[in-house]
Design a protein around this motif. Structure first.
Motif, mmCIF file in Angstrom:
data_model
loop_
_atom_site.group_PDB
_atom_site.id
_atom_site.type_symbol
_atom_site.label_atom_id
_atom_site.label_comp_id
_atom_site.label_asym_id
_atom_site.label_seq_id
_atom_site.Cartn_x
_atom_site.Cartn_y
_atom_site.Cartn_z
ATOM 1 N N ARG A 71 12.831 46.430 30.738
ATOM 2 C CA ARG A 71 11.462 45.918 30.556
ATOM 3 C C ARG A 71 10.937 46.157 29.145
ATOM 4 N N PHE A 72 11.637 46.965 28.369
ATOM 5 C CA PHE A 72 11.270 47.158 26.970
ATOM 6 C C PHE A 72 12.182 46.360 26.035
ATOM 7 N N GLY A 73 13.002 45.466 26.605
ATOM 8 C CA GLY A 73 13.812 44.567 25.794
ATOM 9 C C GLY A 73 15.200 45.071 25.455
ATOM 10 N N PHE A 74 15.621 46.191 26.048
ATOM 11 C CA PHE A 74 16.960 46.716 25.812
ATOM 12 C C PHE A 74 17.954 46.042 26.756
ATOM 13 N N PRO B 202 27.636 50.703 32.093
ATOM 14 C CA PRO B 202 26.962 50.344 30.845
ATOM 15 C C PRO B 202 26.874 51.573 29.951
ATOM 16 N N ALA B 203 27.108 51.400 28.671
ATOM 17 C CA ALA B 203 27.089 52.535 27.743
ATOM 18 C C ALA B 203 25.900 52.395 26.779
ATOM 19 N N LEU B 204 26.108 51.810 25.616
ATOM 20 C CA LEU B 204 25.035 51.709 24.621
ATOM 21 C C LEU B 204 24.088 50.570 24.979
ATOM 22 N N TRP B 205 22.799 50.877 25.029
ATOM 23 C CA TRP B 205 21.759 49.870 25.250
ATOM 24 C C TRP B 205 21.140 49.537 23.899
ATOM 25 N N LEU B 206 21.011 48.244 23.626
ATOM 26 C CA LEU B 206 20.576 47.774 22.316
ATOM 27 C C LEU B 206 19.280 46.983 22.446
ATOM 28 N N ARG B 207 18.422 47.115 21.419
ATOM 29 C CA ARG B 207 17.175 46.364 21.341
ATOM 30 C C ARG B 207 17.137 45.637 19.995
ATOM 31 N N GLU C 152 15.128 29.361 23.059
ATOM 32 C CA GLU C 152 13.745 29.694 23.394
ATOM 33 C C GLU C 152 13.747 31.118 23.915
ATOM 34 N N LEU C 153 13.115 31.992 23.156
ATOM 35 C CA LEU C 153 13.210 33.432 23.412
ATOM 36 C C LEU C 153 11.870 33.979 23.873
ATOM 37 N N THR C 154 11.898 34.821 24.900
ATOM 38 C CA THR C 154 10.707 35.562 25.303
ATOM 39 C C THR C 154 10.852 37.012 24.871
ATOM 40 N N ASP C 155 9.735 37.596 24.424
ATOM 41 C CA ASP C 155 9.714 38.999 24.023
ATOM 42 C C ASP C 155 8.272 39.472 24.137
ATOM 43 N N VAL C 156 7.944 40.117 25.250
ATOM 44 C CA VAL C 156 6.563 40.508 25.505
ATOM 45 C C VAL C 156 6.122 41.676 24.643
ATOM 46 N N ARG C 157 7.045 42.426 24.064
ATOM 47 C CA ARG C 157 6.671 43.605 23.280
ATOM 48 C C ARG C 157 6.596 43.309 21.784
ATOM 49 N N ASP D 28 18.093 24.527 23.948
ATOM 50 C CA ASP D 28 19.389 24.434 24.616
ATOM 51 C C ASP D 28 19.580 25.605 25.580
ATOM 52 N N LEU D 29 19.037 26.772 25.202
ATOM 53 C CA LEU D 29 19.140 27.982 26.016
ATOM 54 C C LEU D 29 17.783 28.667 26.059
ATOM 55 N N VAL D 30 17.355 29.107 27.235
ATOM 56 C CA VAL D 30 16.106 29.846 27.403
ATOM 57 C C VAL D 30 16.476 31.229 27.940
ATOM 58 N N LEU D 31 16.050 32.265 27.234
ATOM 59 C CA LEU D 31 16.454 33.620 27.613
ATOM 60 C C LEU D 31 15.465 34.645 27.090
ATOM 61 N N ASP D 32 15.546 35.834 27.655
ATOM 62 C CA ASP D 32 14.728 36.954 27.196
ATOM 63 C C ASP D 32 15.473 37.729 26.124
ATOM 64 N N VAL D 33 14.741 38.482 25.329
ATOM 65 C CA VAL D 33 15.345 39.244 24.236
ATOM 66 C C VAL D 33 16.375 40.256 24.752
ATOM 67 N N ARG D 34 16.204 40.765 25.987
ATOM 68 C CA ARG D 34 17.178 41.741 26.502
ATOM 69 C C ARG D 34 18.539 41.091 26.731
#
Length: 407
Positions: free
Chosen positions: A122-125, A294-299, A321-326, A353-359
């Motif tokens: 939820r913080f984009g990681f 899962p090992a390293l989480w990236l933001r 098309e990117l969403t990023d609420v933070r 072409d692609l719609v996705l969240d920053v995570r």
């Protein structure tokens, strides 16, 4: 309301105690001193309720290997919120401050290891690397399909290890994305500590190297067999790190740890999912993957800076098309043009072409997660058929991203 501000050095012990409270820990004096030294080197952000520290996050000053580059990437650690202040927005305020500072510094990436995987999406990681645990039954000789490098191995004093094996480690960092820098303090405080932080029965670290200059090394600890209970437990070799510049060198190092006297099991936590051992082991009943995680989480703190800094394996031109609420500056429609000659990433009004969240983009960034798989899982909306596969081909790396540098 809590006040978010810098944690002074005078409050480091309070910050550590908050972490021990949250994670139900009671470290010994030596471990506490090590934590204090670590936090003294980190950037420290606190949430204060009056004069009481109720939330905390520290950031290592790391650089991270990404495809074709080495980028500044704070490594978050000691993330803690007092149990009296849960569900009151404390963690959100701390993460927003981390992203604000990262943006102000022009830093494109932030990374962490998640204690609870459900929290940080939820913080984009996004989970950008995977690790596997490999176990070897070493009660019999290790069967291999390749010939081990015949050169002799030698043991290295842990005091000399950073100098001796450091160049080999750096070469390995350059060949795989997702690996943070490791300075002298981290070598000695984490990897070469006399006492293991999690198991006091383990030996001090042992380092065996092959070649001069070093073509490979294995860093390991051992534990004697236990036959005092109802079930005999064979002696253990725990491999903490193994790096090799060729399959033959890797084979020699694995053969070495599997042949140590008075041991019957080798356990290697945090190996890459494409470890060559899993292919050149002749008996996969003897060499087994017992866990994957899962090992390293990236933001991606600055998506444009992150995408234009890395290298690209193949041409791609698609509208994301990117969403990023933070981080609102990351949100919107952008045309990505990238290839072996570089990349551009600019705002556009064209249909996506692609719609996705920053995570999701963060999970794909190092090349360890395929956008097509996320589309199949319903996490990426593929508006143009084939767009996800095209992005995957451009993001692809020769080796999967991987790190065992937990922080």
């Amino acid at each position: 309301m809590v006040d978010i501000r810098e944690v002074p050095e005078a409050d480091i012990d309070r910050a550590a105690e908050l972490s021990y409270l949250v994670f139900h820990e009671r470290p010994e004096k030596e471990e506490r001193e090590k934590h204090r030294a670590t936090l003294a080197r980190c950037e420290r952000i606190g949430a204060y309720d009056g004069d009481t520290l109720v939330g905390f996050v520290a950031a290592h000053d790391f650089r991270l290997s990404v495809p074709g580059a080495d980028l500044p990437c704070p490594g978050l650690t000691f993330v803690s919120v007092a149990p009296t202040h849960r569900r009151r927005g404390v963690l959100t305020a701390l993460m927003d401050e981390v992203l604000r500072r990262t943006g102000a510094a022009g830093t494109p990436l932030v990374a962490l290891w998640a204690s609870e995987a459900a929290i940080y999406g939820r913080f984009g990681f996004g989970a950008a690397t995977q690790g596997v645990t490999v176990e070897i039954d070493s009660t019999r000789p290790l069967a291999l399909r390749v010939d081990p490098d015949p050169r002799p191995l030698r043991l290295v004093d842990p005091e000399d290890a950073p100098t001796v094996i450091g160049p080999c480690h750096e070469a390995a960092r350059a060949s795989r994305a997702g690996r943070p820098t490791r300075g002298p303090e981290r070598w000695r405080g984490e990897w070469l500590s006399e006492q293991d932080a999690f198991d006091e029965e383990l030996s001090p670290p042992r380092i065996a190297v092959l070649g001069d200059p070093v073509a490979g090394y294995v860093l390991y600890r051992t534990k004697p067999e236990d036959d005092g209970g109802l079930v005999r437990t064979p002696g253990l070799v725990r491999v903490d790190e193994l790096e090799a510049r060729s399959p033959a060198v890797a084979a020699a190092l694995w053969q070495y740890v599997a042949s140590l006297d008075l041991t019957g099991k080798v356990s290697a936590w945090g190996r890459p999912a494409d470890d060559p051992l899993l292919h050149f082991a002749a008996d996969r009943d003897q060499v087994r993957v017992t866990a994957q995680f899962p090992a390293l989480w990236l933001r991606l703190a600055d998506v444009r800076a992150a995408l234009t800094a890395r290298s690209w394996a193949a041409p791609v031109e698609r509208v994301l098309e990117l969403t990023d609420v933070r981080v609102p500056a990351n949100a919107g429609r952008f045309r990505l043009r990238a290839g072996p000659d570089g990349a551009a990433y600019e705002r556009t009004g064209d249909a996506p072409d692609l719609v996705l969240d920053v995570r999701e983009l963060a999970a794909c960034y190092l090349g360890g997660t395929r956008a097509a798989e996320l589309a199949a899982a319903g996490l990426v909306d593929e508006r143009t058929p084939g767009a996800a596969e095209e992005l995957d081909a451009a993001l692809r790396t020769p080796l999967l991203p991987h790190t065992a540098d937990e922080f």
